[in-house]
Scaffold this motif. Structure first.
Motif, short mmCIF file in Angstrom:
data_model
loop_
_atom_site.label_atom_id
_atom_site.label_comp_id
_atom_site.label_asym_id
_atom_site.label_seq_id
_atom_site.Cartn_x
_atom_site.Cartn_y
_atom_site.Cartn_z
N GLU A 129 -4.31 9.31 12.14
CA GLU A 129 -4.93 9.20 13.58
C GLU A 129 -5.33 9.74 14.19
O GLU A 129 -6.34 9.60 14.48
CB GLU A 129 -4.38 7.56 13.62
N CYS B 111 -4.08 12.04 -2.90
CA CYS B 111 -3.16 12.02 -1.70
C CYS B 111 -4.09 11.42 -1.38
O CYS B 111 -3.22 9.66 -0.21
CB CYS B 111 -3.75 13.71 -1.36
N THR B 112 -5.61 10.85 -0.44
CA THR B 112 -5.64 9.67 -0.29
C THR B 112 -6.54 8.60 -1.74
O THR B 112 -5.86 8.67 -2.17
CB THR B 112 -7.43 9.47 0.08
N ASP B 113 -6.70 7.22 -0.54
CA ASP B 113 -6.27 5.83 -1.80
C ASP B 113 -7.22 6.23 -2.40
O ASP B 113 -7.93 6.66 -2.41
CB ASP B 113 -6.74 4.80 -0.26
N HIS C 92 -0.67 4.33 8.65
CA HIS C 92 0.49 4.85 8.32
C HIS C 92 1.50 5.87 8.59
O HIS C 92 0.46 7.25 7.85
CB HIS C 92 1.33 3.84 6.99
N GLY D 113 -4.11 7.45 7.95
CA GLY D 113 -4.72 6.69 9.00
C GLY D 113 -3.91 5.55 9.46
O GLY D 113 -4.40 5.48 11.02
N GLY E 280 -11.43 12.63 9.95
CA GLY E 280 -11.05 14.14 11.35
C GLY E 280 -9.73 15.03 10.18
O GLY E 280 -10.41 16.10 10.67
N HIS F 170 1.14 4.91 -1.96
CA HIS F 170 0.88 6.36 -1.92
C HIS F 170 2.36 6.87 -2.86
O HIS F 170 2.67 8.30 -3.47
CB HIS F 170 1.12 6.62 -0.44
N VAL G 186 -2.96 11.96 4.57
CA VAL G 186 -2.43 13.81 5.39
C VAL G 186 -1.89 14.89 4.24
O VAL G 186 -1.94 16.15 5.38
CB VAL G 186 -1.86 13.59 6.58
N PHE H 64 -5.34 12.20 14.12
CA PHE H 64 -6.41 13.59 12.88
C PHE H 64 -8.32 12.99 13.57
O PHE H 64 -9.31 13.33 13.78
CB PHE H 64 -6.14 13.79 11.91
N ASP H 65 -7.96 11.95 13.38
CA ASP H 65 -9.81 10.89 13.02
C ASP H 65 -9.53 11.26 14.06
O ASP H 65 -11.12 11.45 14.79
CB ASP H 65 -9.35 9.64 12.97
N PRO I 162 -9.87 16.60 7.89
CA PRO I 162 -9.99 17.95 6.65
C PRO I 162 -11.12 18.82 7.38
O PRO I 162 -11.30 19.55 7.46
CB PRO I 162 -11.12 17.16 5.17
N HIS J 6 0.75 -1.20 -0.04
CA HIS J 6 0.07 0.43 -0.11
C HIS J 6 0.85 1.16 0.36
O HIS J 6 0.39 2.33 -1.02
CB HIS J 6 -0.80 0.04 1.10
#
Ligand code: KG4
Ligand code: ZN
Length: 310
Positions: A133, A273-275, A108, A106, A148, A83, A243, A135-136, A150, A79
């Motif tokens: 994580e 940026c995100t998955d 890693h 989130g 979390g 990224h 992030v 942030f969330d 954004p 994964h």
């Protein structure tokens, strides 16, 4: 994402069912947008880990079936290498290697030396929570939705980043590891000291969000700078993972990278940026190119856990 917002985070069972429902429509959509058919596809790439086992299995079994039916090589992708490759998707020329990459999501949080097309060396990682994580979890403490990151960034716009002094973990350590669980706990205690969420007005909540964001982004940016100071042959700085969408973090890294005359890259599009599947396809392409002799059998592709393979 809506389902995860309702449950306040990712529930593995919900995620796996969601993946099972969405995977075939997603493949159909991708094939419909492609000016060719299966005969034009050289190889199939799939995320082999790390991740939630249920979702990984849905992806892997679907990819194995496709590779078997269409007789295609099947390339397992880590994964995080996906990224990292997200920063290369729209670039015509390869990066100027070696590249120092901060990957933050989130699940890693690493600093990686990207030495060549598909050569990665991990320099450090999080010992507990990743920044995403944190942030969330802090978003949850502040009564905000999932994801979390954004939501905190938005609320932080109304706040003062120096209102509260939250810890900037691991900055004194000589390695390139991170730890964010203590920061989350510090925010928890701060909210408690302020009388709980119900006794905090919008400005106070925004101050907490801004101060928290400041602590996380400052820690990430300074750790990356420490790595740059050690690995002086580095030519480019990259930021990737969910992030990397964070504006504050981009600004902080941009400031020092400009002074050091280093090129700074982050995903050109927010969806990189995100998955996303494009980054896995990209990583598959560069991995396939790196090992032209290898026989990529679908039978060999299994879920891979842990963070130490690429
Ligand atoms: O890469 P990703 O989509 O999934 C994982 O591999 O985990 O990253 C998701 C993470 C979440 O924790 C989310 O809160 C965070 O990325 N994120 C952000 C922002 N956008 C997404 N964090 C801070 N600021 C943002 N703007
Ligand atoms: Zn990710």
């Amino acid at each position: 994402m809506e389902k995860h917002n309702q449950t306040g985070g990712i529930v593995p069972e919900v995620a796996a069912r969601d993946s099972a429902e969405q995977i075939l429509p997603a493949i159909t959509k991708a094939m419909n947008g492609f000016q060719g058919d299966m005969a034009d596809i050289d190889a199939i790439a799939v995320t082999a880990g790390p991740g939630l086992m249920g979702s990984l299995l849905v992806g892997i079994e679907t990819a194995r079936s496709l590779a078997y039916i269409h007789n295609k090589p099947l390339i397992p992708i880590h994964h995080i290498s996906g990224h990292i490759c997200a920063n290369r998707l729209l670039r015509k020329e390869p990066p100027d290697f070696p590249v120092l990459v901060l990957t933050v999501s989130g699940g890693h949080n690493e600093i990686i030396l990207w030495e060549n097309d598909f050569d990665f060396k991990k320099l450090g990682h999080t010992l507990d929570d990743s920044a995403g994580e944190a942030f969330d979890k802090v978003a949850r403490l502040l009564g905000l939705g999932f994801p979390g990151g954004p939501a905190i960034a938005e609320l932080a716009k109304d706040g003062y980043e120096k209102a509260f002094q939250f810890p900037k973990p691991m900055l004194q350590s000589k390695d390139f590891d991170f730890s964010f669980s203590g920061l989350k706990t510090a925010v928890l205690y701060q909210i408690r000291d302020l009388g709980g969420l119900e006794n905090m007005n919008h400005t106070t909540r925004a101050d907490v969000a801004a101060s928290f964001q400041e602590a996380v982004t400052e820690t990430l940016s300074r750790k990356l700078l420490q790595a740059v100071e050690k690995y002086r042959s580095v030519r480019e700085i990259h930021l990737s993972g969910g992030v990397s969408a964070n504006q504050k973090l981009r600004e902080k890294i941009f400031l020092w990278s400009e002074k050091l005359q280093l090129e700074f890259h982050f995903p050109e599009k927010l969806e990189f940026c995100t998955d996303n599947a494009a980054m896995i396809a990209g990583a598959g392409y560069w991995k396939y190119k790196k090992f032209p002799e290898k026989d990529w059998k679908w039978q060999d592709v299994q879920p891979m856990m842990g963070h130490d393979f690429f």
